[in-house]
Enzyme design. Structure first.
Site: not given
Length: 330
Positions: A15, A93-94, A265-266
């Site tokens: 970007t 940034t992705d 996952q947390c």
């Protein structure tokens, strides 16, 4: 920490350098001239710098392992052949956190600072954060940045192997999650992981556990020649321990050489298999704990380890150790 005098700027797209097209914002060349124009009259930035564009320029949503290797090659050449003592990578940034993690492991042993930055808005757009991030990164390098790979964003210097993107539209999009970091540091760095050593592409897969995951889902994924599978487990590293067919698929994959790794996952989680029997059964099926590593760090680490040609056993041993601060603070 030593001030950078001769900087190498590697522009990969993203970007920060995009221009408007009929299809929307897209990567555009010519960013060196725009950067030099922006720096005119900026007396506080005095370091010398050279510039290169990675080809093809990328929207970072299109980032691949091959692009990581191209970045690594350009950086190594700039340092060893060009005499540069610091590196700034301009990146979308992705997948910025993924690239920061991958480069953290691909550049182990490189004794110069490597900073990555980008922006949420293009350079020149009203209210853009592009110059704040670019100028701030340049000043950080000029004043003396630590060795290793770092991400500079929104005024913060963030560890490259710990950072993650938390927000899709705010200027403070990146953070280091407050994960518990436990583990043992490696002794001397194995020669096979030195930044000078060549790497190869690796067939990696990531799968979050979810209620209803079936053995045939897992079997289909692993049937594609996967060399390593990163499982995002519940809580402290638990999974469906009463599904014998699913556990059997994991055991069979491990027996034929697939590296099986586990993270939580947390956002504030870490893997501790022995807390619950449901975690112990995953460990016994062949999974190695990623501790408090993020998905980005675990994926980048697996890529570096297996891309170096390490055996399953050696890759598992090193995955469980801290190589550059991804598992242990300090």
């Amino acid at each position: 920490m030593r001030p950078v005098k001769n900087l190498f700027v590697l522009y990969t797209g993203g970007t920060i350098g995009m221009l408007q097209t009929v299809e929307g914002l897209a990567p555009a060349g010519g960013f060196e001239a725009r950067m030099r124009e922006q720096l005119q009259g900026q007396d506080e930035i005095t370091l010398d710098w050279g510039f290169a564009e990675l080809q093809p320029l990328l929207d970072s949503a299109n980032m691949t392992q091959a692009n990581w290797l191209a970045m690594r090659d350009a950086i190594v050449e700039a340092v060893e052949q060009g005499g540069h003592d610091g590196v700034l990578v301009l990146h979308g940034t992705d997948t910025l956190a993924y690239s920061a993690a991958a480069l953290s492991f691909l550049l182990l042993g490189l004794d110069v600072p490597v900073l990555l930055t980008g922006s949420m808005q293009p350079m020149g757009a009203p209210g853009s954060d592009a110059w704040d991030n670019l100028g701030g990164a340049l000043k950080a390098l000029q004043n003396g940045a630590p060795q290793g790979v770092w991400l500079y964003f929104n005024g913060e210097l963030l560890h490259g192997a710990r950072v993650t993107k938390l927000c899709s539209d705010a200027f403070d999009a990146f953070t280091v999650l407050p994960r518990k970091r436990v583990g043992e540091r490696t002794g001397s760095l194995p020669e096979t992981l030195d930044y000078r050593q060549p790497r190869q592409l690796v067939n990696l897969a990531v799968l979050p556990l979810f209620p209803g995951l079936r053995a045939e889902h897992l079997r289909a994924l692993l049937g594609g020649g996967v060399q390593a599978l990163l499982l995002e487990c519940y809580g402290s590293g638990t999974g469906p321990s009463d599904n014998e067919e699913l556990l059997s698929v994991l055991r069979e994959a491990h027996a034929r050489g697939v590296v099986l790794a586990a993270i939580s996952q947390c956002p504030q989680g870490h893997v501790a298999f022995d807390v619950y029997a449901a975690g112990s059964r995953l460990r016994d099926a062949g999974l190695v704990s990623g501790g408090g590593m993020t998905r980005e760090a675990a994926l980048g680490k697996l890529f570096s380890l297996l891309g170096s040609g390490l055996s399953q056993a050696e890759a598992e041993r090193l995955f469980a150790l801290d190589l550059c601060g991804e598992r242990v603070d300090g």
